[in-house]
Design an enzyme around this catalytic site. Structure first.
Site, PDB file in Angstrom:
ATOM      1  N   TYR A 102      45.847  47.882  41.225  1.00 27.26           N
ATOM      2  CA  TYR A 102      45.357  48.431  39.962  1.00 27.26           C
ATOM      3  C   TYR A 102      46.342  49.504  39.512  1.00 27.26           C
ATOM      4  O   TYR A 102      46.223  50.685  39.891  1.00 27.26           O
ATOM      5  CB  TYR A 102      43.977  49.066  40.140  1.00 27.26           C
ATOM      6  N   GLY A 107      31.855  39.570  31.342  1.00 20.19           N
ATOM      7  CA  GLY A 107      31.644  38.127  31.306  1.00 20.19           C
ATOM      8  C   GLY A 107      32.947  37.384  31.074  1.00 20.19           C
ATOM      9  O   GLY A 107      33.955  37.623  31.735  1.00 20.19           O
TER      10      GLY A 107
END
Length: 305
Positions: free
Chosen positions: A71, A222
């Site tokens: 990250y 999502g």
């Protein structure tokens, strides 16, 4: 609902091995950059703001933070931000990281780590976080191949004291069973949210039956994945539930996820302090049976009906 007065304790707790965490945690994927995660051209995030968000998460009772050495943006690393914001670390803080994926210094994805390379990834996380051991390490997997050799390498590092607990990410039931034959697994981190396929529902339940935490990622975003949530994904069934609770549809998605079982943990990520408070507050939402029935229908319809 008034987000600022609600802490992560309202979500309840779960024990990862021997580590007690509040069920609402915080994911750091979005901290290092603005916009889409892992975009090699992304503008680095504001460092001071990121540090404020991490410290605010702690003030709001978050004691489970999800991170990874991969990250990062051109100028920011999630692990370095955590170290700067929170070290020396409180005794109750659990930091979960992932190994397996690898990005080079430009941010481009490389081949996943071999068993022999995993120790280097673990040591890199230790160095960046400034720790002598890692609380929880998830082996991130791509595909359905055997995890035995790679998970076995992490089990050896656990025996050596570099890792306290082990988990898996992006796996199926057969891979979980394979790993459990080697060493205890305290959590499974898979993509899951409203509209996820039925096999993930079954896997979520199976994890609970085995006493394993199920930790969804992209439970708000999502299909938006690294790009984040889109208002277009909010089906009509979500809106009346959100209005009834004075909440956002993102909060309802998080609350629904937590209602899937006491072993389900949430790690929503954001670089926005207001969104952080709202995400934490979602842990206090209690949905009625009628609301859950309506959302279950939406879930079976793919999450956007």
């Amino acid at each position: 609902m008034t987000s600022e007065t609600i802490t992560a304790a309202a979500s309840g707790t779960w024990t990862l091995g021997d580590l007690v965490v509040n069920r609402i945690g915080f994911g750091t994927m979005r901290l290092p950059q603005q916009g889409e995660a892992f975009d090699v051209d992304a503008v680095p995030g504001d460092r001071n703001r990121a540090i404020r968000v991490l410290r605010r998460a702690r003030e709001l009772g978050v004691n489970h933070i999800d991170t990874a050495a991969f990250y990062f943006s051109r100028l920011r690393s999630a692990n370095e931000l955590i170290n700067s914001a929170l070290a020396p670390y409180p005794d109750d803080l659990v930091i979960t990281t992932k190994v397996g994926p690898c990005r080079d210094s430009s941010g481009a994805w490389q081949d996943h780590a071999t068993p022999g390379q995993l120790r280097g990834q673990v040591e890199e996380n230790l160095r960046q976080l400034g720790r002598d051991h890692l609380d929880v390490v998830n082996l991130r997997v791509v595909g359905t191949d055997s995890v035995a050799e790679r998970f076995g390498a992490l089990a050896e590092l656990r025996e050596a004291g570099l890792i306290r607990h082990l988990g898996l990410s992006n796996v199926g039931p057969a891979q979980l069973a394979e790993a459990r034959a080697i060493a205890p697994v305290v959590c499974v981190q898979n993509k899951y949210g409203l509209g996820s396929p039925p096999d993930q529902d079954a896997f979520l339940r199976a994890c609970g039956e085995q006493g394993i935490a199920f930790v969804p990622f992209y439970s708000i975003a999502g299909a938006g994945r690294e790009a984040g949530a889109s208002a277009d994904a909010d089906g009509d069934a979500l809106l009346p539930v959100a209005r009834a609770h004075g909440a956002s549809t993102a909060q309802i998605r998080l609350a629904w996820t937590l209602h899937r079982g006491p072993h389900v943990l949430a790690i929503p990520g954001t670089g926005n302090p207001d969104h952080l408070a709202a995400n934490v507050a979602a842990g206090a939402l209690r949905l009625s049976d009628d609301e859950l029935t309506a959302l279950e229908a939406l879930h079976r319809d793919g999450g956007t009906g």
